[in-house]
Design an enzyme around this catalytic site. Structure first.
Site, PDB file in Angstrom:
ATOM      1  N   HIS A 153      13.854  31.300  14.120  1.00 61.25           N
ATOM      2  CA  HIS A 153      14.552  31.698  13.127  1.00 61.25           C
ATOM      3  C   HIS A 153      13.629  31.811  11.994  1.00 61.25           C
ATOM      4  CE1 HIS A 153      18.218  32.917  10.332  1.00 61.25           C
ATOM      5  NE2 HIS A 153      17.594  31.623   9.548  1.00 61.25           N
ATOM      6  N   GLU A 154      13.304  30.190  12.019  1.00 55.02           N
ATOM      7  CA  GLU A 154      12.770  29.572  10.357  1.00 55.02           C
ATOM      8  C   GLU A 154      11.355  30.378   9.631  1.00 55.02           C
ATOM      9  OE1 GLU A 154      14.207  28.289   8.757  1.00 55.02           O
ATOM     10  OE2 GLU A 154      15.767  27.645   9.414  1.00 55.02           O
TER      11      GLU A 154
ATOM     12  N   GLU B 220      19.246  36.237   6.048  1.00 53.54           N
ATOM     13  CA  GLU B 220      19.782  35.779   7.582  1.00 53.54           C
ATOM     14  C   GLU B 220      19.598  36.408   8.038  1.00 53.54           C
ATOM     15  OE1 GLU B 220      19.349  32.086   7.705  1.00 53.54           O
ATOM     16  OE2 GLU B 220      19.346  32.566   5.953  1.00 53.54           O
TER      17      GLU B 220
END
EC number: 3.4.24.-
Length: 295
Positions: A147-148, A224
């Protein structure tokens, strides 16, 4: 760098269009008729310079600030098998995402969290909390890292800073127009800028700043979802959903990450209603559902 140039060009174009539009609608003439001598083009350029300055400076020092405010310790030489695994996993995910290996660090926090920052997708920092490493499974940690890495690959840090610069510009611009209007038109001040100008400008900046923050946070919530999609592509949808579900279980834990870094973490806390408009992260339930629909 191309992303920065495109956003600066876009902002200058918006500044030009706004100046022309206000002139076409006779705003300059209206203000001049009421004793307000404003050069809107110069004011817009002034606000653009100062509006972007803060956000760009913050972007360029973001890695340094992140290390200082979170106490992140960079892993240069792994001392444990966990650190070795962390470096190898980030290197693997970075290669799959097509970016250079970022710096990797661990910050001392009990809550499960992670963040990515840096002014360039090839000069970034990815850090995870000690709590995440201790309580999450390897697959869940890998999904969080993916995700990062997705944030880095998407250039989200740069884009968010530039969006902030755009809204800063227009908050400053319209606040000063309102301040001049109140001072010259309502209070009929004819000598320089009176106290009404400064009071009205400050109040307008506060109100417009809240509205602008809603815009920035809306964009942050959109990114996000995109980072979750990138994480699912890199680590697998099931693993990404599993990591988010685990974060939901721990959602009651206090988030000790500094306010300046919360927008860059994977776990942004929980708020509903009007307060939800100022949240940098969408509800975890919505993120999980989006991944399930994606399949």
């Amino acid at each position: 760098m191309m992303r920065i140039l495109l956003f600066v060009a876009t902002n200058l174009a918006v500044v030009l269009v706004a100046s022309i539009t206000l002139s076409l609608f006779g705003f300059n003439g209206f203000m001049a008729a009421n004793g307000v001598d404003l050069n809107l083009s110069s004011l817009l350029v002034f606000c653009a310079v100062f509006g972007f300055a803060g956000s760009l400076v913050s972007l360029f020092i973001s890695k340094w600030m992140a290390k200082m405010t979170t106490g992140t310790q960079i892993i240069s030489q792994p001392r444990t098998r966990h650190e070795q695994w962390l470096l190898q996993t980030v290197e693997e995910l970075s290669r799959e995402a097509g970016i250079k290996m970022p710096e990797v660090g661990i910050f001392p926090a009990y809550e499960a969290n992670a963040f990515a920052t840096g002014w360039n997708r090839n000069d970034a920092l990815v850090a995870v909390s000690q709590g995440l490493l201790e309580r999450f499974s390897p697959d869940e940690v890998r999904a969080v890292l993916a995700h990062e890495i997705g944030h880095v690959a998407n250039g989200d840090m740069v884009t968010l800073a530039l969006v902030q610069g755009v809204v800063n510009t227009f908050v400053m611009f319209f606040a000063r127009i309102i301040g001049n209007f109140v001072d010259k038109v309502i209070f009929k001040n004819e000598e320089g800028q009176g106290i009404a100008y400064y009071v009205a400008t400050i109040v307008a900046e506060l109100i417009l700043g809240i509205l602008a923050s809603m815009i920035v946070m809306w964009f942050s919530r959109r990114r996000e979802f995109r980072a979750d999609e990138a994480g699912a592509q890199l680590a697998g949808t099931a693993a990404m959903i599993g990591a988010l579900q685990r974060l939901r279980v721990e959602q009651g834990l206090p988030v000790h990450m500094p306010d300046t870094m919360k927008a860059f973490g994977i776990n942004g806390g929980l708020k509903h209603g009007l307060a939800g408009l100022l949240m940098s992260h969408p509800p975890l339930e919505d993120r999980i559902e989006a991944l399930r629909q994606r399949g």
